[in-house]
Scaffold this active site. Structure first.
Site, short mmCIF file in Angstrom:
data_model
loop_
_atom_site.label_atom_id
_atom_site.label_comp_id
_atom_site.label_asym_id
_atom_site.label_seq_id
_atom_site.Cartn_x
_atom_site.Cartn_y
_atom_site.Cartn_z
N ILE A 274 81.45 36.55 15.99
CA ILE A 274 81.13 36.27 17.48
C ILE A 274 80.32 37.39 18.21
CG2 ILE A 274 82.43 37.06 20.19
CD1 ILE A 274 84.84 36.29 18.77
N SER A 275 78.89 36.62 18.71
CA SER A 275 77.79 37.60 18.93
C SER A 275 77.08 37.80 17.44
CB SER A 275 78.60 39.34 20.20
OG SER A 275 77.14 39.68 20.41
N SER A 276 77.72 39.48 17.87
CA SER A 276 76.74 40.27 16.09
C SER A 276 77.70 39.70 15.47
CB SER A 276 76.67 41.84 16.24
OG SER A 276 76.55 42.21 14.51
N HIS B 121 77.74 35.28 28.02
CA HIS B 121 77.61 35.51 25.69
C HIS B 121 79.14 35.79 25.93
CE1 HIS B 121 76.04 37.18 22.51
NE2 HIS B 121 77.07 38.56 22.71
N ALA C 204 78.33 36.55 14.54
CA ALA C 204 77.88 34.90 14.64
C ALA C 204 77.16 34.69 14.48
CB ALA C 204 77.85 34.46 16.18
#
Length: 438
Positions: free
Chosen positions: A164-166, A305, A168
């Site tokens: 997820i996010s970083s 986000h 991802a």
């Protein structure tokens, strides 16, 4: 609850016999006394609990390794690497996603890498991170996989990454650096491999985050191929998730990821199939129309986000091919209804949530997924446990309200701080089923 214990794999017992014992007796004794290596490996860490493993191998950036091994671990398990977001940790990823519960059902092992640097973000920008064996975080994560492979005789054809996010972004990096290790990945709110690249030591790339870095499909593909020059083997499949209102890693990155991974896979830019599995979602598949397409991309209309909610990991599991029962069932509209009433003041609010089972079968045990508007943080709640306190939240039933009979409701609620936006969540998912708004 997570536990932290230093662990090392047990070794098969070896017995030293007297020199004068005959060769036949020695052989029989060795067979009798030696512990089976597989049994020793299966006992390497406690099962059904999160455990920190130390001394797992080369680890240039001092990552921590957390491991979840279910009671039902298979003889040659698949491995899922679940990578956390900035400010997160391995234990936060364990507590905030359902990968451990899915492991309980399907018998695979979950690795939760954890950053120790101050930012708690993974290195997806340095030259070392963007090269196979170059150093930094990808090398440490590869060591974790090698440790699990040795210890549990894991199936090396079934290693997967998700984040997820970083996390991802790191999923994109891992699949680029180690195409021979990973079978597939699922990236929730990420950017293409190489998009965040910097040469000045900075962890942040504003141009990429703002969605202004664009390339042709071949240029993006060349960045991936350049991470492991000369590699000609199969490439991992990729599942991509992004919200259209992402203000942290803006939505154009989603299209650039699609361009990159379709080029890497050698499939066209035109979808082989397009559908809407959930209201507000657009799913496109490239290379084939089934659950194991070369590239699958899910766009979430109006979502920011923090898009991850309960049920999405099950869809990633199906894309990986680890759901032995076949494709995950599609949500059935109308099976549940959720209504929310909020009462706000200067910097706080309360929300009363009614969950109604509009289906025909009783719900026994439930989790309600929703995303809080930006700036809201839950400070306490009732009727359920809430984790994490902000972003994509999962509310889990209390012991007294776990059952919801058809056409009946349960009421829960929470109190939260806010920074100006006191709106209620816009969408809810109950046990993987999208609910209608009441």
């Amino acid at each position: 609850m997570s536990t932290r214990t230093r662990t090392t794999p047990r070794r098969p017992l070896r017995t030293v016999l007297p020199a004068l014992v005959t060769a036949l007796v020695s052989l029989l004794a060795a067979v009798t006394l030696a512990a089976p290596p597989a049994a020793a490996a299966r006992a390497a860490v406690p099962t059904a609990t999160l455990t920190e493993v130390t001394d797992f191998g080369t680890n240039p950036s001092n990552l921590q390794m957390y491991l979840y091994v279910p009671d039902s671990v298979t003889a040659h398990p698949a491995v899922v690497v679940a990578v956390h977001y900035c400010t997160g940790s391995g234990p936060a990823m364990y507590n905030g996603t359902e990968w451990a519960q899915l492991a309980d059902t399907y018998g695979f092992v979950v690795i939760y890498p954890s950053v120790t640097r101050a930012s708690k973000c993974f290195d997806v920008s340095s030259p070392q991170a963007l090269e196979r064996g170059g150093g930094s975080d990808p090398v440490g994560i590869k060591s974790m996989i090698d440790w699990v492979t040795r210890t549990y005789s894991a199936d090396t054809t079934k290693v997967y990454a998700t984040g997820i996010s970083s996390g991802a972004m790191m999923t994109n990096v891992l699949l680029g650096d180690y195409p021979d290790v990973f079978a597939a990945g699922a990236a929730f709110s990420g950017v293409p491999f190489g998009c965040f690249a910097t040469t000045d030591g900075s962890e942040w790339n504003s141009a990429c985050a703002n969605g202004t870095v664009t390339h042709t499909p071949q240029e993006w593909g060349d960045l991936v191929r350049g991470a492991y020059p000369g590699y000609t083997g199969p490439r991992p499949r990729m599942q991509l998730w992004h919200g259209t209102e992402d203000a942290t890693l803006r939505y154009p990155n989603f299209g650039e990821e699609i361009k990159q991974w379709t080029d890497v896979q050698g499939v066209g830019q035109t979808p082989a199939a397009t559908d809407s599995p959930v209201s507000g979602w657009t799913r496109t598949r490239y290379g084939s129309t089934g659950d194991r397409a070369a590239v699958e991309a899910i766009s979430l209309q109006g979502v920011g986000h923090n898009l991850y909610t309960y049920g999405m990991a099950s869809r990633a599991l199906t894309f990986f091919g680890l759901d032995s029962s076949g494709p995950a069932p599609q949500p059935q509209p109308g099976a549940c209804k959720v209504s929310v009433t909020t009462n706000a003041w200067n910097t706080g609010l309360t929300a009363s949530v009614a969950i109604t089972n509009t289906g025909t079968t009783t719900v026994n045990g439930w989790q309600l997924g929703f995303t809080l508007p930006a700036g809201q943080v839950i400070t306490n709640g009732w009727g359920a446990t809430y984790a994490p306190a902000s972003g994509a939240v999962t509310a889990t039933n209390a012991t007294y309200n776990a059952t919801i009979a058809p056409n009946t409701s349960v009421s829960i609620g929470y109190q939260a701080n806010h920074t100006g936006n006191s709106a209620a969540p816009a969408a809810f998912v109950l046990n993987g089923t999208a609910c209608t708004a009441g």
